[in-house]
Design an enzyme around this catalytic site. Structure first.
Site, mmCIF file in Angstrom:
data_model
loop_
_atom_site.group_PDB
_atom_site.id
_atom_site.type_symbol
_atom_site.label_atom_id
_atom_site.label_comp_id
_atom_site.label_asym_id
_atom_site.label_seq_id
_atom_site.Cartn_x
_atom_site.Cartn_y
_atom_site.Cartn_z
ATOM 1 N N LYS A 1 -29.475 -0.594 74.692
ATOM 2 C CA LYS A 1 -30.101 -1.745 74.029
ATOM 3 C C LYS A 1 -30.183 -2.960 74.954
ATOM 4 C CE LYS A 1 -25.898 -2.786 71.377
ATOM 5 N NZ LYS A 1 -24.993 -1.969 72.228
ATOM 6 N N ARG B 1 -22.521 4.300 84.554
ATOM 7 C CA ARG B 1 -23.037 2.942 84.747
ATOM 8 C C ARG B 1 -22.227 2.176 85.797
ATOM 9 N NH1 ARG B 1 -23.544 -0.998 79.625
ATOM 10 N NH2 ARG B 1 -25.203 0.379 78.971
#
Ligand code: AMP
Length: 216
Positions: free
Chosen positions: A13, A123
């Site tokens: 998001k 990540r």
């Protein structure tokens, strides 16, 4: 346009919020970024929030609501904004209503547990400018180095496997009830977040009515 990006950590998001923000000039209000900045600067809020953020727990509502209220009062939020990672509890959602902050749309990002674990575990974040990379999906040109500013990339403590699964439990328990809360208000827009960032971005623009829908 005032919108909320809802969904579990790692669903992407923040990436989509950045893209919408860059194209439409609505600021991305990420409570996670605000808290990390406060922790790095060792402000009063940062000192209070540190142990919660580092262990994957939610920061108490009054602290988060306080920083959001301050941020939202700034001029750059007048034409629209994107809440990213806020609200995360029912009391936070109720605080938005109490402050009479109008929300036009809630984008509900959905992806399987496996996809989320893969995305979060790989990540890497730039220490200097905060840019986000992924060891497989968005590798930097030079390993461990940010393409944008040359800063070094690191894995956040709360993106290590045991903390990730704790954050996902916290999401299920405390944040998922917001899906129902916004469904009832008829402003919830489900988003399949398992495709590429470009496809998800395009779909969000369409569903928000920002661009015409592509013919089927
Ligand atoms: P994020 O970058 O959005 O995944 O947030 C990182 C961490 O910041 C979370 O795991 C929480 O500890 C804290 N945090 C961010 N947003 C909120 C919020 N709205 N309410 C409580 N804690 C938050």
């Amino acid at each position: 346009m005032n919108m909320i990006m809802l969904g579990p950590p790692g669903v992407g998001k923040g990436t989509i919020a950045k893209k919408i923000s860059a194209k439409y000039s609505w600021p991305q209000l990420s409570t996670g970024d605000m808290l990390r900045e406060a922790i790095a600067k060792e402000t009063e809020v940062g000192l209070k929030a540190k142990e919660f953020v580092e262990s994957g727990k939610l920061v108490p509502d009054d602290i988060v609501i306080g920083i959001v209220k301050e941020r939202i009062s700034k001029d750059d939020c007048k034409a629209g904004f994107i809440f990213d990672g806020f609200p995360r509890t029912l009391p936070q959602a109720e605080a938005i209503d109490k402050e009479e902050i109008k929300i036009d749309a809630v984008l509900d990002f959905r992806a399987s547990y496996e996809v989320i674990m893969q995305r979060l575990g790989g990540r890497r974040t730039c220490k200097k400018c905060g840019a986000i990379f992924h060891t497989k999906n968005i590798p930097p040109k030079k390993e461990g180095i940010c393409d944008q500013c040359g800063g070094s990339l690191y894995q956040r403590d709360d993106e290590k496997p045991d903390v990730i699964s704790k954050r996902l439990d916290v999401y299920d328990e405390q944040t998922k009830p917001l899906v129902n809360f916004y469904e009832k208000k008829e402003i919830l827009l489900p988003i399949n977040a398992e495709t590429t960032a470009d496809e998800i971005f395009r779909y969000c623009e369409e569903i928000l009515g920002l661009v015409p829908s592509a013919p089927q």
